[in-house]
Design a protein around this motif. Structure first.
Motif, short mmCIF file in Angstrom:
data_model
loop_
_atom_site.label_atom_id
_atom_site.label_comp_id
_atom_site.label_asym_id
_atom_site.label_seq_id
_atom_site.Cartn_x
_atom_site.Cartn_y
_atom_site.Cartn_z
N GLN A 80 -49.13 7.49 0.49
CA GLN A 80 -47.96 7.47 1.39
C GLN A 80 -48.14 6.44 2.49
O GLN A 80 -47.21 5.69 2.81
CB GLN A 80 -47.71 8.85 1.98
N TRP A 81 -49.33 6.41 3.09
CA TRP A 81 -49.58 5.41 4.13
C TRP A 81 -49.43 4.00 3.59
O TRP A 81 -48.90 3.13 4.27
CB TRP A 81 -50.96 5.62 4.74
N ALA A 82 -49.88 3.77 2.37
CA ALA A 82 -49.75 2.44 1.77
C ALA A 82 -48.30 2.14 1.40
O ALA A 82 -47.80 1.05 1.66
CB ALA A 82 -50.65 2.33 0.54
N ALA A 83 -47.62 3.11 0.80
CA ALA A 83 -46.25 2.88 0.34
C ALA A 83 -45.27 2.65 1.47
O ALA A 83 -44.27 1.95 1.30
CB ALA A 83 -45.78 4.08 -0.51
N GLN A 84 -45.55 3.19 2.64
CA GLN A 84 -44.62 3.00 3.76
C GLN A 84 -44.69 1.59 4.34
O GLN A 84 -43.81 1.20 5.10
CB GLN A 84 -44.85 4.06 4.83
N VAL A 85 -45.67 0.81 3.94
CA VAL A 85 -45.78 -0.58 4.38
C VAL A 85 -44.81 -1.41 3.53
O VAL A 85 -44.94 -1.48 2.31
CB VAL A 85 -47.22 -1.11 4.23
N ASP A 86 -43.84 -2.02 4.17
CA ASP A 86 -42.79 -2.75 3.45
C ASP A 86 -43.34 -3.83 2.53
O ASP A 86 -42.79 -4.09 1.46
CB ASP A 86 -41.80 -3.38 4.43
N GLU A 87 -44.43 -4.48 2.93
CA GLU A 87 -44.97 -5.60 2.15
C GLU A 87 -45.68 -5.16 0.88
O GLU A 87 -45.96 -5.98 0.01
CB GLU A 87 -45.94 -6.43 3.01
N ILE A 88 -46.00 -3.89 0.75
CA ILE A 88 -46.68 -3.38 -0.45
C ILE A 88 -45.62 -3.11 -1.52
O ILE A 88 -44.66 -2.39 -1.29
CB ILE A 88 -47.48 -2.09 -0.14
N ASP A 89 -45.83 -3.69 -2.69
CA ASP A 89 -44.87 -3.54 -3.79
C ASP A 89 -45.20 -2.36 -4.70
O ASP A 89 -44.30 -1.76 -5.30
CB ASP A 89 -44.81 -4.83 -4.61
N TYR A 105 -40.50 6.65 -1.53
CA TYR A 105 -40.48 5.24 -1.13
C TYR A 105 -39.87 4.32 -2.19
O TYR A 105 -39.79 3.11 -1.98
CB TYR A 105 -41.88 4.77 -0.73
N ASN A 106 -39.45 4.89 -3.31
CA ASN A 106 -38.81 4.12 -4.38
C ASN A 106 -39.69 2.94 -4.79
O ASN A 106 -39.21 1.82 -4.97
CB ASN A 106 -37.42 3.66 -3.96
N LYS A 107 -40.97 3.21 -4.93
CA LYS A 107 -41.95 2.20 -5.34
C LYS A 107 -42.83 2.80 -6.43
O LYS A 107 -43.05 4.02 -6.44
CB LYS A 107 -42.88 1.82 -4.18
N PRO A 108 -43.36 1.96 -7.29
CA PRO A 108 -44.34 2.48 -8.25
C PRO A 108 -45.59 2.97 -7.52
O PRO A 108 -46.19 2.23 -6.74
CB PRO A 108 -44.67 1.27 -9.13
N VAL A 109 -45.93 4.22 -7.73
CA VAL A 109 -47.16 4.81 -7.23
C VAL A 109 -47.82 5.42 -8.46
O VAL A 109 -47.34 6.40 -9.01
CB VAL A 109 -46.92 5.86 -6.12
#
Length: 158
Positions: free
Chosen positions: A73-82, A116-120
């Motif tokens: 979660q901490w990583a995904a909330q960073v906008d620059e992380i895809d 975060y609508n990102k691949p995790v």
């Protein structure tokens, strides 16, 4: 197909997209370090071999697999992380602890991805024995870290 019949480092190149400008966070559990380091190395090498720049791979260690969800979660909330790749290993023991941890981690990682609508990506081994873990962390069945990284790459091409 069961992993007993498949090398985890062999995967289809179908839907592999250009990720040369993408940024990846890899969250790694310190617990079962022999296994998780091998998984991390597999994931990192797969990202690099698919064009990801070394400076676009960020690593964050967490104490155990249970903490992968908050680390993700901490990583995904960073906008620059895809995309975020979670690396861990929970080995079956004599108590229900294994079941609770595995369920919580799987649900937590899924929730972060949806939030975060990102691949995790769930790069967490859940073997019965240490040997089964080693067999899937660069051993006779390849490296599940490779599979986690290529999954992240393919999801960015969706």
């Amino acid at each position: 197909m069961a992993s007993a019949e498949k090398n985890l480092s062999q995967f289809s190149q179908k839907n592999v997209t250009d990720v040369s400008e993408k940024r990846f966070a890899i969250v790694v559990s310190e617990w079962n370090e022999e296994v998780t380091e091998a998984l991390y190395n597999g994931a990192k090498e797969t990202l690099l071999s698919n064009g990801v720049k070394p400076e676009n791979i960020y690593r964050k260690d967490v104490p155990g697999s249970f903490e992968l969800s908050i680390g993700a979660q901490w990583a995904a909330q960073v906008d620059e992380i895809d995309a975020v790749i979670c690396i861990g290993c929970v080995i079956q023991g004599e108590t229900k602890h294994f079941d609770f941890i595995c369920d919580a981690v799987a649900q937590g990682i899924t929730n972060v991805s949806l939030k975060y609508n990102k691949p995790v990506i769930f790069g967490v081994l859940t073997p019965n024995t240490q040997q089964q873990a080693l067999d899937r962390a660069g051993g006779k069945y390849g490296n599940k870290g490779d599979e986690a990284a290529i999954t992240a790459i393919k999801m960015l091409g969706f």
